[in-house]
Design an enzyme around this catalytic site. Structure first.
Site, PDB file in Angstrom:
ATOM      1  N   SER A 118      16.361  15.323 -10.858  1.00 26.36           N
ATOM      2  CA  SER A 118      15.122  15.032 -10.162  1.00 26.36           C
ATOM      3  C   SER A 118      13.919  15.326 -11.039  1.00 26.36           C
ATOM      4  O   SER A 118      14.020  16.037 -12.043  1.00 26.36           O
ATOM      5  CB  SER A 118      15.039  15.867  -8.876  1.00 26.36           C
ATOM      6  N   HIS A 123      -0.581  12.722 -12.146  1.00 18.85           N
ATOM      7  CA  HIS A 123      -1.576  12.203 -13.075  1.00 18.85           C
ATOM      8  C   HIS A 123      -2.900  12.114 -12.322  1.00 18.85           C
ATOM      9  O   HIS A 123      -2.938  11.708 -11.155  1.00 18.85           O
ATOM     10  CB  HIS A 123      -1.192  10.814 -13.602  1.00 18.85           C
ATOM     11  N   CYS A 146      17.471  13.707  -5.765  1.00 24.55           N
ATOM     12  CA  CYS A 146      18.799  13.307  -5.325  1.00 24.55           C
ATOM     13  C   CYS A 146      19.406  14.488  -4.565  1.00 24.55           C
ATOM     14  O   CYS A 146      19.133  15.638  -4.888  1.00 24.55           O
ATOM     15  CB  CYS A 146      19.704  12.948  -6.506  1.00 24.55           C
TER      16      CYS A 146
END
Length: 268
Positions: A118, A123, A146
Site C-alpha cells: 500500500s 501533493h 490492499c
C-alpha cells in the site's frame, strides 16, 4: 453479488482487492495586492510544508493500521510540497466487524488492521490568478490499500486536518479476490455513498453531490461549504475595512471561483 456488511467471507489466500481513496481539498482566499498574494503563499507553504504533511500521513497510516516502510518528501521552489509514503501490513489481528460498516472512521489512535502493498501520497498546489485577486490552495491525497480495511476510515481525520472550502472525494475498488471455492469477489463490503463515512456534524456544514457507478464500484462525492463569511476569505484584514461596494465585488469573485471549482467547468 456483494456480501452483506455483517457477514464475513472466508477467502482463498490474502485479500488482494485494491481500495483507493482520492481526497482533494481547496482553500480559496481573496488577495488584492501582489504583496498579499505572496504572503498567502508563504503562509500556506509554512502551514502545509513537507514535515507537517508527513505528520498527517503518519496519522493516516496509524488509522488504517500500516507500518511505514519508506518516506520521500520534498518542499518545492517557489511553492508546494509532496510526500510519498510506502507502507506495509501491520501485525495481523482479527478485523473487527466495524471495519465493514458505513460509518465515520476514527481520529488518530492505536488502530491495527490487516493490509499489504500500500501507499499514501500528498501533493500541494498553491497558486493565484495574476489579475483578479483570487488565490487558491489545493491538496491531493491518495490512500491506496490492499487487505481488510477501507481507506475511507481515514476520511474523517483528513477532513479535520485541512481548512476546506471545497472537497472532492473518489473511492474505487479494483481487482478481485477469491473465496475458498474459487469464486471471484470484486468487492468485499457494502457501500452506498462516501457520505456515510463522514460525520453528521461535518455533513451539516456542506452541500454535497454524489455521482456513483455501483456496477463498477466507483463512488464520487463533492462538497461545498454552506456558510460564507467574507472575513474568512480575506488575508490579513476583515470585511469591515472595506466599503459595501468592495465587499459585494469581492463576494461575487469568490463565489464565482467556488462555483467553477465545485462544478468543474468555466462559467461565463
Amino acid at each position: 453479488m456483494k456480501p452483506a456488511s455483517d457477514q464475513r467471507v472466508t477467502l482463498h489466500g490474502f485479500n488482494n482487492l485494491t481500495k483507493t481513496l482520492s481526497f482533494n481539498m481547496y482553500d480559496i482566499c481573496y488577495t488584492k495586492t501582489k504583496a498579499e498574494r505572496e504572503a498567502y503563499l508563504e503562509y500556506i507553504d509554512e502551514q502545509y510544508n513537507a514535515d507537517r504533511l508527513t505528520h498527517i500521513l503518519r496519522n493516516v497510516a496509524d488509522i488504517i493500521g500500516a507500518h511505514v516502510l519508506n518516506i520521500a518528501k520534498q518542499d518545492y521552489v517557489p511553492q508546494g510540497a509532496s510526500v510519498t509514503m510506502l507502507v506495509s501490513e501491520g501485525p495481523i489481528v482479527e478485523v473487527p466487524t466495524e471495519s465493514y460498516e458505513q460509518s465515520p472512521g476514527p481520529l488518530p489512535n492505536n488502530v491495527v488492521l490487516q493490509m499489504d502493498k500500500s501507499h499514501i501520497t500528498v501533493h500541494t498546489y498553491p497558486e493565484y490568478h495574476p489579475d483578479e485577486g483570487i488565490s487558491t490552495f489545493r491538496a491531493d491525497i491518495d490512500v491506496s490499500t490492499c487487505g481488510e480495511i477501507s481507506p475511507l476510515k481515514a476520511l474523517h481525520y483528513l477532513i479535520t486536518s485541512f481548512d476546506t472550502d471545497i472537497m472532492t472525494m473518489d473511492y474505487r475498488v479494483r481487482g478481485f479476490t477469491r473465496d475458498i471455492n474459487g469464486h471471484k469477489l470484486f468487492i468485499d463490503h457494502e457501500i452506498h455513498s462516501i457520505q456515510n463515512y463522514i460525520p453528521d456534524e461535518i455533513k451539516k456544514q456542506y452541500d454535497m453531490i454524489d455521482v456513483n457507478v455501483y456496477q463498477e464500484n466507483i463512488f464520487h462525492t463533492k462538497c461545498r461549504l454552506k456558510e460564507f463569511d467574507l472575513s474568512n476569505y480575506l488575508f490579513g484584514y476583515t470585511s469591515d475595512a472595506l466599503s459595501e461596494e468592495e465587499q459585494a465585488n469581492i463576494i461575487e469573485s469568490l463565489q464565482w471561483e467556488m462555483d467553477e471549482i465545485f462544478y468543474g467547468r468555466n462559467i461565463t
